[in-house]
Design a protein around this motif. Structure first.
Motif, short mmCIF file in Angstrom:
data_model
loop_
_atom_site.label_atom_id
_atom_site.label_comp_id
_atom_site.label_asym_id
_atom_site.label_seq_id
_atom_site.Cartn_x
_atom_site.Cartn_y
_atom_site.Cartn_z
N ILE A 1 0.84 -1.20 0.00
CA ILE A 1 0.00 0.00 0.00
C ILE A 1 0.87 1.25 0.00
CG2 ILE A 1 -1.60 1.37 1.41
CD1 ILE A 1 -2.93 -1.24 2.24
N LEU A 2 1.92 1.21 0.81
CA LEU A 2 2.86 2.34 0.87
C LEU A 2 3.52 2.56 -0.49
CD1 LEU A 2 4.59 4.48 2.31
CD2 LEU A 2 6.11 2.62 3.05
N LEU A 3 3.96 1.50 -1.14
CA LEU A 3 4.62 1.62 -2.44
C LEU A 3 3.66 2.16 -3.49
CD1 LEU A 3 6.72 -1.68 -2.53
CD2 LEU A 3 7.55 0.65 -2.20
N PHE A 4 2.42 1.68 -3.47
CA PHE A 4 1.44 2.17 -4.44
C PHE A 4 1.18 3.65 -4.25
CE2 PHE A 4 -2.95 3.40 -5.21
CZ PHE A 4 -3.02 3.21 -6.58
N CYS A 5 0.89 4.05 -3.01
CA CYS A 5 0.56 5.45 -2.75
C CYS A 5 1.75 6.37 -3.00
CB CYS A 5 0.07 5.61 -1.31
SG CYS A 5 -1.48 4.77 -0.97
N VAL B 1 -3.43 0.12 -16.79
CA VAL B 1 -4.88 0.06 -16.54
C VAL B 1 -5.14 -0.38 -15.11
CG1 VAL B 1 -7.02 -1.08 -17.19
CG2 VAL B 1 -5.42 -0.35 -18.96
N THR B 2 -4.39 -1.36 -14.64
CA THR B 2 -4.54 -1.82 -13.26
C THR B 2 -4.26 -0.69 -12.29
OG1 THR B 2 -3.82 -4.03 -13.91
CG2 THR B 2 -3.75 -3.52 -11.57
N TYR B 3 -3.20 0.03 -12.55
CA TYR B 3 -2.84 1.17 -11.70
C TYR B 3 -3.97 2.21 -11.68
CZ TYR B 3 -0.61 5.59 -10.47
OH TYR B 3 -0.33 6.81 -9.91
N ASP C 1 10.48 9.66 -17.00
CA ASP C 1 9.27 9.34 -17.76
C ASP C 1 8.13 8.94 -16.83
OD1 ASP C 1 7.52 8.84 -19.81
OD2 ASP C 1 8.36 6.89 -20.32
N LEU C 2 6.96 9.51 -17.05
CA LEU C 2 5.78 9.21 -16.25
C LEU C 2 5.31 7.78 -16.47
CD1 LEU C 2 3.69 10.54 -14.34
CD2 LEU C 2 2.36 11.15 -16.37
N GLU C 3 5.43 7.29 -17.70
CA GLU C 3 4.96 5.94 -18.01
C GLU C 3 5.72 4.89 -17.21
OE1 GLU C 3 4.23 3.00 -21.88
OE2 GLU C 3 5.33 4.88 -22.11
N ALA C 4 7.01 5.12 -16.97
CA ALA C 4 7.82 4.17 -16.22
C ALA C 4 7.26 3.97 -14.81
CB ALA C 4 9.27 4.64 -16.16
N VAL C 5 6.79 5.05 -14.21
CA VAL C 5 6.21 4.96 -12.86
C VAL C 5 4.92 4.16 -12.90
CG1 VAL C 5 5.29 6.27 -10.91
CG2 VAL C 5 7.24 7.16 -12.20
N PHE C 6 4.06 4.44 -13.89
CA PHE C 6 2.78 3.74 -14.01
C PHE C 6 2.99 2.23 -14.19
CE2 PHE C 6 0.57 7.76 -15.80
CZ PHE C 6 0.37 8.21 -14.51
N VAL C 7 3.91 1.85 -15.07
CA VAL C 7 4.15 0.43 -15.35
C VAL C 7 4.73 -0.26 -14.13
CG1 VAL C 7 5.50 -1.19 -16.72
CG2 VAL C 7 4.43 0.77 -17.83
N LEU C 8 5.70 0.37 -13.48
CA LEU C 8 6.34 -0.24 -12.31
C LEU C 8 5.34 -0.44 -11.17
CD1 LEU C 8 8.87 -1.20 -10.82
CD2 LEU C 8 9.28 1.18 -10.15
N VAL C 9 4.58 0.61 -10.84
CA VAL C 9 3.62 0.51 -9.75
C VAL C 9 2.46 -0.41 -10.12
CG1 VAL C 9 2.02 1.81 -8.31
CG2 VAL C 9 4.23 2.79 -8.88
N GLY C 10 1.99 -0.30 -11.37
CA GLY C 10 0.85 -1.11 -11.80
C GLY C 10 1.13 -2.59 -11.81
N SER C 11 2.36 -2.98 -12.18
CA SER C 11 2.70 -4.40 -12.28
C SER C 11 3.14 -5.00 -10.95
CB SER C 11 3.81 -4.61 -13.32
OG SER C 11 4.99 -3.91 -12.93
N SER C 12 3.39 -4.17 -9.96
CA SER C 12 3.86 -4.69 -8.68
C SER C 12 2.82 -4.46 -7.58
CB SER C 12 5.20 -4.03 -8.32
OG SER C 12 5.09 -2.61 -8.30
N SER C 13 2.94 -3.36 -6.86
CA SER C 13 2.07 -3.13 -5.70
C SER C 13 0.60 -3.01 -6.08
CB SER C 13 2.52 -1.87 -4.96
OG SER C 13 2.55 -0.76 -5.82
#
Length: 314
Positions: A17-21, A127-129, A258-270
């Motif tokens: 939850i911390l990583l996602f937020c 999309v998950t993110y 890059d903003l997309e890198a953050v979305f992909v990393l957070v979306g695929s993990s936390s």
């Protein structure tokens, strides 16, 4: 989490939850930088540190985001949240207007209706993110007037319908407008000379500013829950955690290109863990004595979460 799987699993959930937020906060700071840098350059007609992306992120975070992050309850942000939603739909209106103008000029012959499965797979974590909102559900229920499960379900369903329409139409008309030149941050496609687009960018900046503290609250709660759950509340500790979260989100945003890198990393993990995997294994644990046919939904949810996590690493 503690009651179902014990202390270790509670720590695991809180960390995700911390990583996602925190990842969301980094993305918001990046968005502010992407919006404000061209605006500052246009206003002052010079490129210096004072009109740079870095200065914009630092100044906005310290002057606006940090004070807003000291709110302790989501109910205190209800009016700013309404402003955030209105700002997001204003962006949609602007994109639809500009896309209609573009289609009128060049037609639809240059559109690619399907770009292959690789693009679908790479977008799955994003999309998950975008649809992960579980981290604030309990806080919303706690502040809800006449709180009950039926009313909460209505709010969840209506909210998901609204954001699905918003995301789908922005994605669709954003592609109609910029075609294959659409960037990961669609605001970067707009020219600063476009007055209507400028208003849309400002509206998104408002939406980001008002949404940032909504993610600080559960991030702060996760830290408190893991590291200090046996201690009495402390305003000093509350302040240190809040300041640390804001400062760290700015520092990471500065070095993230890059903003997309953050979305992909957070979306695929936390995000995949919080949205799909954790609810599924909760259900399977609580209803472990049920027939396997009653657990099909939870198993499917678990498979989807793992799949999204794997796709995000490809």
């Amino acid at each position: 989490s503690r009651h179902v799987y014990g202390e270790w699993f509670c720590v695991f959930v809180m960390v995700n939850i911390l990583l996602f937020c925190f990842g969301t906060c980094v993305a918001y700071v990046l968005t502010i930088g992407d919006i404000m840098e061209p605006l500052l350059v246009q206003i002052f007609d010079v490129k210096t540190f004072w009109t740079s992306r870095t200065f914009a992120m630092i100044s906005f975070s310290l002057v606006i985001l940090l004070p807003l992050s000291f709110y302790k309850r989501l109910s205190a942000l209800r009016f700013s949240s309404i402003l955030s939603v209105v700002s997001a739909f204003f962006l949609l209106v602007v994109i639809i207007i500009r896309a209609a103008q573009a289609i009128d000029e060049r037609g639809l012959e240059n559109l690619r209706w399907f770009g292959g499965f690789k693009g679908v797979f790479s977008c799955a974590p994003i999309v998950t993110y975008a649809f992960t909102c579980q981290v604030n559900v309990l806080s919303i229920y706690e502040d809800l007037e006449r709180a009950n499960l039926k009313r909460m379900n209505k709010i969840v369903v209506r909210s998901f319908i609204a954001i699905f329409i918003l995301y789908y139409l922005i994605g669709l008309f954003g592609y109609f407008l910029f075609l294959d030149h659409t960037k990961s941050d669609i605001l970067s496609n707009f020219k600063t000379q476009d007055t209507l687009a400028l208003c849309a960018q400002i509206s998104v900046a408002i939406a980001v500013v008002t949404s940032y503290p909504v993610n600080i609250l559960p991030a702060r709660h996760a830290i408190e829950n893991v590291a200090f759950h046996n201690l009495a509340p402390s305003f000093t500790r509350f302040s240190i955690i809040t300041i640390a979260l804001v400062v760290l989100s700015v520092c990471i945003a500065i070095v993230t290109p890059d903003l997309e890198a953050v979305f992909v990393l957070v979306g695929s993990s936390s995000s995949a863990i919080v949205c799909f995997i954790v609810p599924a294994i909760y259900y399977l644990k609580i209803f472990k004595d049920s027939a396997w046919t009653d657990n099909i939904g939870a198993i499917a949810l678990l498979v989807v979460g793992v799949t999204i996590g794997v796709l995000g690493t490809m």
